[in-house]
Design a protein around this motif. Structure first.
Motif, short mmCIF file in Angstrom:
data_model
loop_
_atom_site.label_atom_id
_atom_site.label_comp_id
_atom_site.label_asym_id
_atom_site.label_seq_id
_atom_site.Cartn_x
_atom_site.Cartn_y
_atom_site.Cartn_z
N GLN A 16 16.81 11.25 -7.49
CA GLN A 16 16.44 11.42 -6.09
C GLN A 16 15.20 10.58 -5.80
N LEU A 17 14.99 10.25 -4.52
CA LEU A 17 13.94 9.32 -4.12
C LEU A 17 12.70 10.04 -3.60
N TRP A 18 11.52 9.59 -4.07
CA TRP A 18 10.24 10.10 -3.59
C TRP A 18 9.44 8.93 -3.01
N VAL A 19 8.64 9.21 -1.97
CA VAL A 19 7.86 8.17 -1.30
C VAL A 19 6.45 8.68 -1.02
N TRP A 20 5.50 7.76 -0.91
CA TRP A 20 4.14 8.11 -0.47
C TRP A 20 3.37 6.83 -0.16
N GLU B 72 0.82 -1.21 0.00
CA GLU B 72 0.00 0.00 0.00
C GLU B 72 0.86 1.26 0.00
N HIS B 73 2.10 1.16 -0.45
CA HIS B 73 2.96 2.35 -0.55
C HIS B 73 3.72 2.31 -1.87
N SER B 74 4.33 3.43 -2.23
CA SER B 74 4.99 3.53 -3.53
C SER B 74 6.27 4.34 -3.42
N LEU B 75 7.21 4.07 -4.34
CA LEU B 75 8.46 4.80 -4.44
C LEU B 75 8.66 5.26 -5.88
N ALA B 76 9.48 6.29 -6.05
CA ALA B 76 9.81 6.77 -7.40
C ALA B 76 11.19 7.39 -7.39
#
Length: 394
Positions: free
Chosen positions: A321-325, A311-315
């Motif tokens: 650079q790293l993004w999360v949500w 239920e989470h994601s990364l990009a």
């Protein structure tokens, strides 16, 4: 990355693994958990099993709940771990603690769901095996007549061609598996989503879906290129009940379940409702919507890679650079409520943000120099990133 285990492979054709191994899902020849990263040469067991085919490089690895699959550069497929739901693509075995070859033509893309697998062959055919309880392998009258399909358990024990469901008119190029759904891309840049579509249909459609699932009449949902501004779909990945698409211009679209912020945007469908089976359906959005990645300056960056956990994601953005949500209960987004003044400080559970509704850019405070995030992966409740900084990697 699976339930409680992780895989990644390096340029030396080694698989680096760690985590739970109760069903042999690490493929190490035993069922002992690996509490620290362990390096194995994947070609050795394959050479032993396949009789000399161990010189091929590993091209892809995917983890399900308690099993794993891998594709070699020659297109051959191997699986290991639990086979309770036929997810190894082999009959007459309960599990395997070493990789076993799957009888299928050369494969170019593979993805493991919770208890099932979908794959696309080099020739453009779509195959699936494992659990079909939510029609994540679609429904085909020819399938239930096959010797390797158990209709009472709705399990497909061997790779089965799914093209017949679509009328043999499509050439497939990519695929992804969620918990109980699957999605595949055609050569003409279209997507077909099938299986448990409760979070991908409108409210009126969902009310009638439970009976459709029970009778095996679930039909695919199609998405044309117009949905993604007519850009080429370069990557499609699935969480348990949400989907991310990355296009050729670096834009990301999300849809599906959203009650943990896993879509990374404000959704259009906010109200909860109860279906025929009295099951409460959480927030979700059936329409693909664009996810925005804004810097503090207001500038928006493009994305070069995405990954989904349960239920989470990364990009990874164009600046590496790293993004999360999304869901962060176990800290898998790496975000806390306070900024650490010292990297050795241990944070209490109360200080962890339960979920993040918008993409958040992670700052690796332990690095005193420029760094670049090269690869990312997500499991059920954990995340990993391959990071280069200076002359070292982490």
């Amino acid at each position: 990355m699976g339930e409680f285990n992780s895989f990644y492979h390096n340029l030396c054709n080694h698989i680096i693994l760690q985590g739970a191994n109760s069903h042999g899902q690490l493929g190490t020849g035993d069922d002992k958990d690996a509490y620290e990263p362990k390096i194995i040469n994947f070609t050795d067991p394959i050479a032993l099993i396949s009789g000399g085919g161990g010189h091929s490089l590993i091209s892809d690895v995917s983890c399900g709940w308690d099993f794993s699959v891998a594709v070699l550069s020659d297109g051959s497929v191997f699986s290991w771990g639990s086979n309770e739901y036929g997810q190894l693509g082999k009959e007459s075995i309960n599990s395997s603690i070493i990789p076993v070859r799957v009888d299928i033509e050369p494969v170019r893309s593979i993805s493991a769901g919770l208890r099932h697998v979908v794959s696309v062959t080099v020739s453009g055919k779509l195959y699936g095996w494992g659990s079909n309880r939510r029609k994540q392998l679609l429904f085909d009258k020819m399938m239930i007549k096959a010797e390797h399909y158990d209709e009472s358990k709705q399990i497909c024990y061997r790779p089965t061609l799914l093209n017949s469901v679509f009328g043999y008119t499509h050439e497939w190029v990519d695929c992804a598996a969620g918990a109980h759904h699957s999605i595949a891309k055609t050569r003409t840049n279209k997507l077909a989503l099938f299986g448990d579509t409760r979070f991908f249909k409108l409210k009126s459609e969902v009310h009638g879906l439970s009976s459709n699932i029970e009778s095996g009449l679930s039909s695919p949902i199609w998405y044309d290129a117009e949905v993604f501004d007519n850009n080429e779909i370069e990557q499609v990945v699935c969480g348990w009940s949400h989907v991310l698409v990355r296009t050729s211009v670096g834009e990301v679209y999300s849809w599906g379940r959203s009650d943990f912020g896993q879509l990374g945007r404000t959704v259009n469908v906010l109200s909860k409702f109860i279906g025929k089976s009295n099951e409460i359906f959480p927030n979700f959005d059936v329409h693909p919507g664009k996810v925005h990645f804004h810097l503090n300056t207001g500038h928006e960056v493009t994305i070069k890679s995405v990954a989904c956990g349960s239920e989470h994601s990364l990009a990874i953005d164009s600046n590496e650079q790293l993004w999360v949500w999304g869901w962060n209960e176990h800290g898998m987004c790496g975000v806390i409520t306070k900024i650490a003044s010292h990297i050795e400080k241990h944070w209490t559970e109360e200080e962890v943000i339960p979920y993040i509704t918008q993409p958040y850019r992670i700052n690796f405070r332990c690095f005193n120099q420029n760094y670049k995030v090269k690869h990312i992966g997500c499991g059920y409740g954990h995340s990993m990133a391959y990071v280069e900084f200076g002359s070292q990697t982490l």
